[in-house]
Design a protein around this motif. Structure first.
Motif, PDB file in Angstrom:
ATOM      1  N   GLU A 133     -69.149  -1.917   6.818  1.00  0.00           N
ATOM      2  CA  GLU A 133     -70.537  -2.315   6.593  1.00  0.00           C
ATOM      3  C   GLU A 133     -71.170  -2.815   7.884  1.00  0.00           C
TER       4      GLU A 133
ATOM      5  N   MET B  11     -70.671   5.067  -4.999  1.00  0.00           N
ATOM      6  CA  MET B  11     -70.727   3.930  -4.078  1.00  0.00           C
ATOM      7  C   MET B  11     -71.579   2.838  -4.679  1.00  0.00           C
TER       8      MET B  11
ATOM      9  N   TRP C  33     -73.068  -1.458  -4.160  1.00  0.00           N
ATOM     10  CA  TRP C  33     -73.244  -2.693  -3.390  1.00  0.00           C
ATOM     11  C   TRP C  33     -73.129  -3.870  -4.361  1.00  0.00           C
TER      12      TRP C  33
ATOM     13  N   CYS D 261     -69.837  -3.527   0.225  1.00  0.00           N
ATOM     14  CA  CYS D 261     -69.884  -2.126  -0.148  1.00  0.00           C
ATOM     15  C   CYS D 261     -68.597  -1.800  -0.899  1.00  0.00           C
TER      16      CYS D 261
ATOM     17  N   CYS E 100     -73.163   1.394   5.085  1.00  0.00           N
ATOM     18  CA  CYS E 100     -71.732   1.392   4.791  1.00  0.00           C
ATOM     19  C   CYS E 100     -71.200   2.793   5.076  1.00  0.00           C
TER      20      CYS E 100
END
Length: 122
Positions: free
Chosen positions: A6, A32, A34, A94, A22
């Protein structure tokens, strides 16, 4: 071995913007996400995206202010954060999920980055 790196955190005044990145290596075709964790609080979901980019999901607290996106050619996912508030202050992580379905629970993510600090001053 999957690695997530990140970058982009920092200190910003309320109302300002930051963009987190990321970079993922070692795996393709995944989801993915966060997450963030403020001092004394549990880690909470922020946003997630399917690697195809065709589907996203956001926490209510950030909807309309944050945007998650990706750039497949660079295996990178971004979190554009606008209209930041002091309550957005946290370490942002991430995470990668090996399955393609969107998920808001940290328990279903398989790999994590080291975290990047975001501090929003009032």
């Amino acid at each position: 071995q999957v690695q997530l790196v990140e970058s982009g955190g920092g200190l910003v005044q309320a109302g300002g913007s930051l963009r987190l990145s990321c970079a993922a290596s070692g795996r393709s075709s995944y989801t993915m996400g966060w997450f963030r964790q403020a001092p004394g609080k549990e880690r909470e979901f922020v946003a997630a995206i399917r690697w195809s980019g065709d589907s996203t999901v956001y926490a209510d607290a950030v909807k309309g202010r944050f945007t998650i996106s990706n750039e497949n050619a660079k295996n990178t996912v971004f979190l554009q954060m606008n209209s930041l508030k002091p309550e957005d202050t946290a370490v942002y992580y991430c995470a990668l999920r090996r399955l393609a379905g969107l998920c808001t629970s940290a328990n279903f993510y398989d790999y994590w980055g080291q975290g990047t600090q975001v501090t929003v001053s009032s």
